[in-house]
Design a protein around this motif. Structure first.
Motif, short mmCIF file in Angstrom:
data_model
loop_
_atom_site.label_atom_id
_atom_site.label_comp_id
_atom_site.label_asym_id
_atom_site.label_seq_id
_atom_site.Cartn_x
_atom_site.Cartn_y
_atom_site.Cartn_z
N PRO A 10 16.46 90.25 41.34
CA PRO A 10 14.99 91.49 40.46
C PRO A 10 14.57 90.50 39.10
N GLY A 11 13.54 91.05 38.65
CA GLY A 11 13.41 90.53 37.44
C GLY A 11 12.15 89.95 37.46
N THR A 12 11.56 89.44 36.12
CA THR A 12 10.94 87.87 36.29
C THR A 12 11.34 86.56 35.68
N GLY A 13 10.20 85.58 35.75
CA GLY A 13 11.07 84.07 34.95
C GLY A 13 11.56 83.58 36.06
N THR A 14 12.52 83.24 35.01
CA THR A 14 13.70 81.99 36.49
C THR A 14 14.97 82.02 36.25
N VAL A 15 15.40 81.28 37.25
CA VAL A 15 17.28 82.03 36.76
C VAL A 15 17.68 80.44 37.23
N THR A 16 18.79 79.81 36.87
CA THR A 16 19.54 78.33 37.46
C THR A 16 20.52 78.81 38.57
N LEU A 17 20.49 78.17 39.13
CA LEU A 17 21.04 78.40 40.41
C LEU A 17 21.44 76.94 40.82
N TYR A 18 23.21 76.72 41.65
CA TYR A 18 23.87 76.20 41.79
C TYR A 18 23.90 75.38 43.24
N HIS A 19 24.47 73.82 43.20
CA HIS A 19 24.90 73.84 44.62
C HIS A 19 25.81 72.62 44.57
N ASN A 20 26.99 72.50 45.45
CA ASN A 20 28.08 71.86 45.97
C ASN A 20 27.59 71.31 46.63
N THR A 21 28.31 69.72 46.49
CA THR A 21 27.58 68.93 47.74
C THR A 21 28.61 67.56 47.59
N SER A 22 28.72 66.59 48.01
CA SER A 22 29.36 65.47 47.68
C SER A 22 28.79 64.38 46.26
N PRO A 23 29.99 64.19 45.97
CA PRO A 23 29.26 62.68 44.90
C PRO A 23 28.05 62.00 45.14
N ARG A 24 28.00 61.45 46.83
CA ARG A 24 26.96 60.54 46.31
C ARG A 24 25.67 60.90 46.72
N SER A 25 26.12 62.89 48.03
CA SER A 25 24.48 63.83 47.82
C SER A 25 23.89 64.55 46.87
N ALA A 26 25.12 64.48 45.73
CA ALA A 26 24.68 64.58 44.29
C ALA A 26 23.67 63.76 43.84
N ASP A 27 24.20 62.51 43.70
CA ASP A 27 23.31 61.58 43.57
C ASP A 27 21.84 61.82 43.92
N GLU A 28 21.81 61.60 44.92
CA GLU A 28 20.90 61.33 45.94
C GLU A 28 19.48 62.48 45.58
N ILE A 29 19.93 63.62 45.91
CA ILE A 29 19.41 64.95 45.27
C ILE A 29 18.57 65.14 44.28
N VAL A 30 19.55 64.28 42.71
CA VAL A 30 18.81 64.19 41.93
C VAL A 30 18.10 63.38 41.44
#
Length: 108
Positions: A10-30
């Protein structure tokens, strides 16, 4: 105009969300952005219906067991976030993540 997606945040504005993954995939996503990949043997129907979304939690590491030990964070518009009816996680259309900036989140 803000609001709720399908049982969204609910509401307006933004929200920070988190995604768990492998270290290699995290680097790829970034480096290259969010591109969902599915494990072999996953239901074809699920992949077809859900490949349009990225799945996240509202708190780092909470409810993300088994998805990997690395965490990436992204800030998105609340209006783009929906609750997934099957997993209970939050989902965001991939199209809305196209220009998003993902960062590694360090566990405390």
């Amino acid at each position: 105009m803000g609001g709720r997606g399908a049982a969204g945040i609910p509401g307006t504005g933004t929200v920070t969300l988190y995604h768990n993954t492998s270290p290699r995939s995290a680097d790829e996503i970034v480096r290259n952005g969010f591109k969902p990949q599915y494990d072999e043997g996953m239901s074809e129907a699920y992949v077809k219906s859900e490949s349009r979304f990225g799945f996240f939690t509202r708190r780092p590491g909470v409810g993300a067991g088994g998805y990997g030990e690395a965490i990436v964070a992204v800030t998105v518009n609340k209006a783009d976030v929906m609750r997934d009816q099957w997993s209970g996680h939050w989902k965001v259309p991939i199209a809305k993540l196209k220009d998003a900036t993902f960062k590694r989140h360090n566990k405390r």
